[in-house]
Structure formats: structure tokens, C-alpha cells
Design a protein around this motif. Sequence first.
Motif, PDB file in Angstrom:
ATOM      1  N   GLY A   1      -2.190   6.353   6.051  1.00  0.00           N
ATOM      2  CA  GLY A   1      -2.295   7.775   6.368  1.00  0.00           C
ATOM      3  C   GLY A   1      -1.548   8.163   7.621  1.00  0.00           C
ATOM      4  O   GLY A   1      -0.975   7.310   8.318  1.00  0.00           O
TER       5      GLY A   1
ATOM      6  N   SER B   1      -3.451  -1.021   9.373  1.00  0.00           N
ATOM      7  CA  SER B   1      -4.218  -0.014   8.630  1.00  0.00           C
ATOM      8  C   SER B   1      -5.240  -0.699   7.711  1.00  0.00           C
ATOM      9  O   SER B   1      -5.038  -1.823   7.256  1.00  0.00           O
ATOM     10  CB  SER B   1      -3.281   0.865   7.793  1.00  0.00           C
ATOM     11  OG  SER B   1      -2.597   0.088   6.834  1.00  0.00           O
TER      12      SER B   1
ATOM     13  N   GLU C   1      -4.646   3.595   1.246  1.00  0.00           N
ATOM     14  CA  GLU C   1      -3.281   4.012   1.480  1.00  0.00           C
ATOM     15  C   GLU C   1      -3.063   4.235   2.971  1.00  0.00           C
ATOM     16  O   GLU C   1      -4.008   4.377   3.748  1.00  0.00           O
ATOM     17  CB  GLU C   1      -2.949   5.281   0.692  1.00  0.00           C
ATOM     18  CG  GLU C   1      -3.753   6.491   1.064  1.00  0.00           C
ATOM     19  CD  GLU C   1      -3.365   7.733   0.262  1.00  0.00           C
ATOM     20  OE1 GLU C   1      -2.636   7.584  -0.734  1.00  0.00           O
ATOM     21  OE2 GLU C   1      -3.776   8.833   0.649  1.00  0.00           O
TER      22      GLU C   1
ATOM     23  N   ARG D   1       0.837  -1.204   0.000  1.00  0.00           N
ATOM     24  CA  ARG D   1       0.000   0.000   0.000  1.00  0.00           C
ATOM     25  C   ARG D   1       0.868   1.248   0.000  1.00  0.00           C
ATOM     26  O   ARG D   1       1.941   1.250   0.593  1.00  0.00           O
ATOM     27  CB  ARG D   1      -0.934  -0.001   1.217  1.00  0.00           C
ATOM     28  CG  ARG D   1      -2.277  -0.637   0.923  1.00  0.00           C
ATOM     29  CD  ARG D   1      -3.080  -0.822   2.180  1.00  0.00           C
ATOM     30  NE  ARG D   1      -2.488  -1.843   3.028  1.00  0.00           N
ATOM     31  CZ  ARG D   1      -2.876  -2.071   4.277  1.00  0.00           C
ATOM     32  NH1 ARG D   1      -3.823  -1.340   4.810  1.00  0.00           N
ATOM     33  NH2 ARG D   1      -2.302  -3.011   4.984  1.00  0.00           N
ATOM     34  N   ARG D   2       0.365   2.254  -0.645  1.00  0.00           N
ATOM     35  CA  ARG D   2       1.109   3.510  -0.749  1.00  0.00           C
ATOM     36  C   ARG D   2       0.987   4.300   0.543  1.00  0.00           C
ATOM     37  O   ARG D   2      -0.056   4.309   1.186  1.00  0.00           O
ATOM     38  CB  ARG D   2       0.553   4.317  -1.918  1.00  0.00           C
ATOM     39  CG  ARG D   2       1.168   5.688  -2.126  1.00  0.00           C
ATOM     40  CD  ARG D   2       0.600   6.337  -3.379  1.00  0.00           C
ATOM     41  NE  ARG D   2       1.033   7.714  -3.489  1.00  0.00           N
ATOM     42  CZ  ARG D   2       0.387   8.737  -2.956  1.00  0.00           C
ATOM     43  NH1 ARG D   2      -0.747   8.542  -2.283  1.00  0.00           N
ATOM     44  NH2 ARG D   2       0.843   9.972  -3.110  1.00  0.00           N
ATOM     45  N   ILE D   3       2.063   4.968   0.919  1.00  0.00           N
ATOM     46  CA  ILE D   3       2.037   5.868   2.070  1.00  0.00           C
ATOM     47  C   ILE D   3       1.680   7.256   1.561  1.00  0.00           C
ATOM     48  O   ILE D   3       2.309   7.776   0.640  1.00  0.00           O
ATOM     49  CB  ILE D   3       3.406   5.888   2.782  1.00  0.00           C
ATOM     50  CG1 ILE D   3       3.765   4.485   3.284  1.00  0.00           C
ATOM     51  CG2 ILE D   3       3.398   6.866   3.951  1.00  0.00           C
ATOM     52  CD1 ILE D   3       5.122   4.404   3.949  1.00  0.00           C
ATOM     53  N   SER D   4       0.659   7.843   2.144  1.00  0.00           N
ATOM     54  CA  SER D   4       0.182   9.149   1.674  1.00  0.00           C
ATOM     55  C   SER D   4       1.236  10.227   1.885  1.00  0.00           C
ATOM     56  O   SER D   4       2.152  10.086   2.707  1.00  0.00           O
ATOM     57  CB  SER D   4      -1.098   9.537   2.410  1.00  0.00           C
ATOM     58  OG  SER D   4      -0.810   9.851   3.763  1.00  0.00           O
ATOM     59  N   LEU D   5       1.104  11.311   1.135  1.00  0.00           N
ATOM     60  CA  LEU D   5       2.047  12.424   1.257  1.00  0.00           C
ATOM     61  C   LEU D   5       2.007  13.031   2.654  1.00  0.00           C
ATOM     62  O   LEU D   5       3.043  13.428   3.205  1.00  0.00           O
ATOM     63  CB  LEU D   5       1.726  13.488   0.198  1.00  0.00           C
ATOM     64  CG  LEU D   5       1.969  13.068  -1.258  1.00  0.00           C
ATOM     65  CD1 LEU D   5       1.561  14.190  -2.203  1.00  0.00           C
ATOM     66  CD2 LEU D   5       3.434  12.693  -1.470  1.00  0.00           C
ATOM     67  N   ALA D   6       0.804  13.104   3.231  1.00  0.00           N
ATOM     68  CA  ALA D   6       0.680  13.651   4.593  1.00  0.00           C
ATOM     69  C   ALA D   6       1.407  12.766   5.595  1.00  0.00           C
ATOM     70  O   ALA D   6       2.058  13.258   6.534  1.00  0.00           O
ATOM     71  CB  ALA D   6      -0.800  13.788   4.958  1.00  0.00           C
ATOM     72  N   ALA D   7       1.312  11.427   5.407  1.00  0.00           N
ATOM     73  CA  ALA D   7       2.003  10.504   6.312  1.00  0.00           C
ATOM     74  C   ALA D   7       3.512  10.614   6.139  1.00  0.00           C
ATOM     75  O   ALA D   7       4.270  10.587   7.127  1.00  0.00           O
ATOM     76  CB  ALA D   7       1.531   9.077   6.048  1.00  0.00           C
TER      77      ALA D   7
END
Length: 459
Positions: free
Chosen positions: A375, A369, A373, A336-342
Motif C-alpha cells: 500500500g 510490508s 498487497e 505481492r501486488r502493488i495497490s492502485l493507491a500506491a
Amino acid sequence: MIVDDEPNMRKILASNLVQDKHIVTEAPGLADATACLAATQYDAVITDQKMLDGQGLDVLSCAREMDPSLAVVFLTAYATVELAVESMRQGAFDFITKPFQPEVVRATARRACEHTELLRENGLLKLTVDRLEGFGEIFGSSPATLAVRLMISRVAPTNATVLITGETGTGKELVARAIHKSSRRARKPFIAVNCAAFTETLLESELFGHEKGAFTGADRVRQGLFEAAHEGTLFLDEAGEMSQATQAKLLRVLADGKILRVGSTKPRDVDVRVLVATHRDLEERTRQGTFRQDLYYRLAVVPIALAPLRKRREDIPGLCELFCREVSRELKVPVRRISLAALDKLTRYDFPGNIRELRNLIERALILSVGVEIGPDDFPLGPVDQETPARSDANLDWIASMPEAVNLREVLEEAEKGLILRALKSSRGVQAEAARRLQLSRSDLAYKLTKHAIKADGD
């Protein structure tokens, strides 16, 4: 190189081979051939079988030992099936009988040289790949990481002892493994041992081995890790925790390459490259007298200091991507992708546990999680970036109540002694527990007890 005890035969062969621009060395027998092989790298060897001081099979054996890529061709008047089979079994490139046709010898020599060149190119390519794989463990493009990779590339081909320093979790063992993989010892054992995990007696036994009856429970002879790592690499993690006795034995090994098993009087030769890691300041410990100065200089031939993760924040996004792939593969869960905010939250966090803490956080996030993605809320961190100093300042409020003019040395001594006494009291005099509460090793606590004249019961 042409090996034959008949001068005329060597002259005829050489005159044919120089037509193809070969540089030819002549050897009249086994002894001269052995000396030439030790001094020069050849592309091919053409040897007779029967000579006054030996046989062509002996030349083949010597050539294979010194340079496994070297092609050896037999040229003999005593051709038998047994000789042909045995020479091929031992790795001969080809077998030609006398009398020979010049064009056959020239063609065979060309093929032999091409074969040798191909094997050497493959070996060089494999070595390059192995080194790249070793560097692959040292991930990142920050200046600090690139500097470490450069140091590894320079020190790995040597046998120099390397002292790797850095905070817990910065990847000291990864650096040691990368050095080993990029060294000439890469095909030999790499053995790692945590010196802080053993008592003094057990660590000596673990490193140097012991004889039967050397101490209670030694019911059989045991080989130590130095012997197990012979011709390879031994990685001593947390070497700053070694006792003075173990330090003396380690110094002996580094000085003369000999070990002495516990309970034995017979020295044993070992060929081991030693890599050492610690999160302690060994220079300070030498000043305190808890670490031998002569051993420190032996270990710190090439020092490599690893920066904490908070000093190379630009590596964090790439490490996150790498760990996501690794953990997903190990746990068999979807990537899963890690969000930009995370990612922003992670890059502003100080990571007291460094790379190890980052990997653990990602592993937990991938397991727990539930979104498409990962977060920011999937990473339960303490205060980040600008909030961290405020938390640290709160721990120093007691300083405001002190006078401005103080004897700093005395204040620090009293503070240290007071904290030790409190830890001993709360742990009911159990030194191991007091050391744990103070985040000290047992040897560090023992030194400080002596320094402040504190009795073991906490009085």
C-alpha cells in the motif's frame, strides 16, 4: 563451388549440378578457392583432396574460418579411412569417392545446401533472440524509451563510439549492455569500469595496464582492461571524471587502436569498442577547459540522452511490476501486488534517484510490508507532485531580499565561492569531504578552487 584441378572433372560435375538449378563456380585449386570464398557466399563446396597447390582439407579449413555454416563435401579418388575421419573431424558435411554416380552427387549437393540454409536460419534466429534479450533490459513504452530502443537498434551493429548521458540511476549501463548484446561483439567480453572510483594513477593502470616497477607497489606486470576487452566492448562510466593525462591516452586509443602500458614504451594493438557514460555536461566541461574538446568529439559520435524517470511517468507501473517479479525471485519472497493507491503515489513522485531509487523502494517494501498487497504507506516518500515546487520555492526565499537589478554573473560567482568556503571550513580543509558535501567530484572542486583563487586550507 567445385574445387578440382582436373578441368574435365569440374565440367562433368557442373553439368550435373546445373540440372538442379544450382549456380556453379569452378576453382582449379586452393588459391582460387580461397579468393572465391572471400568474395562470394556459397551454399555448398565440393572439393577434391589432392591438388597441385594444396589439399581439400585446406579448402575445408578456409571455408570453416570464413563461414562456419558452409557445408563442404569431399569428392576424391584417394579415399582412405584416415582422410574420411580427419575430414569429418574438421567439420566436413559428407565424403564421396570417385568414380561417382551423378544422382548421388546431386542428392548430396541438395542435402548440403539445405543444411547450410538451416544453419544460417538458426544463426539469424539466435541473433534476433539475443537482440530482443538485450532490448528487454530497456523496459518501457513511453516515447522517450522507444526512442532510446530505436537508437540502440541503429547503432549496435556498427563500431561507432556512443556517449550515453543522463542523471544518476537512469540506466546508462543497461543501455551500454543492450548495445553490446545486439552487436557483432556480443560473444566477446563486456567490461565496465567506473572512472570516478579511481585516482588518476590507478585509473591509468586499470585501463592500460602497467609494467613491473612502473610505480610503488607495481610488483608485477598487469594487463589493463583495454587488453582484457580485446574484440569486445569497454564501458567507461562517469568518463567526465578522467584526468587530462588519462583523457590524452584514451584519445590515442580511439585514434589509432594502440595502448601504452604505464611504465612501457612499447605500443600494443587493441580492437575494442568504447561506450561512454556520464551525468556531467561534457560540452560545458570542454568550455571550462577540464575536458578535452577533441576527445569529446571522438566520444560523442552517437549521443544517446536518457530521460529521467519523472519525464516518463507512464513507464512507472510497468517497471513496478517488473521489479516486483525480479526482487521476489532474488529474495525468495512471495510476489505481492502493488495497490492502485500506491501506484498513484509512485507515479506522482519525482524520483531524484530515478530507476535505481524505484527498485530500492520496491525491494524494501517487499521485505518490510505485511499486508496482502503493498500500500501507499509502504513507500515512505517525500512530497510528491504539486507539493514539490512549494518545497523548492522555500529554498529561494532569500531572493526576495535582493534588489531587482543585479549582475547575475557576479551573484552566482559570489554564491559559488561562498558555498565552497563554507564547505571547506566545516570540513576543516579536507577537500574530499568538502567535495562530498557539495556533491562535486574532486576534479570539479579542484577546478573551482583555482577559478576562485581559493587556497587548499579554505582561506
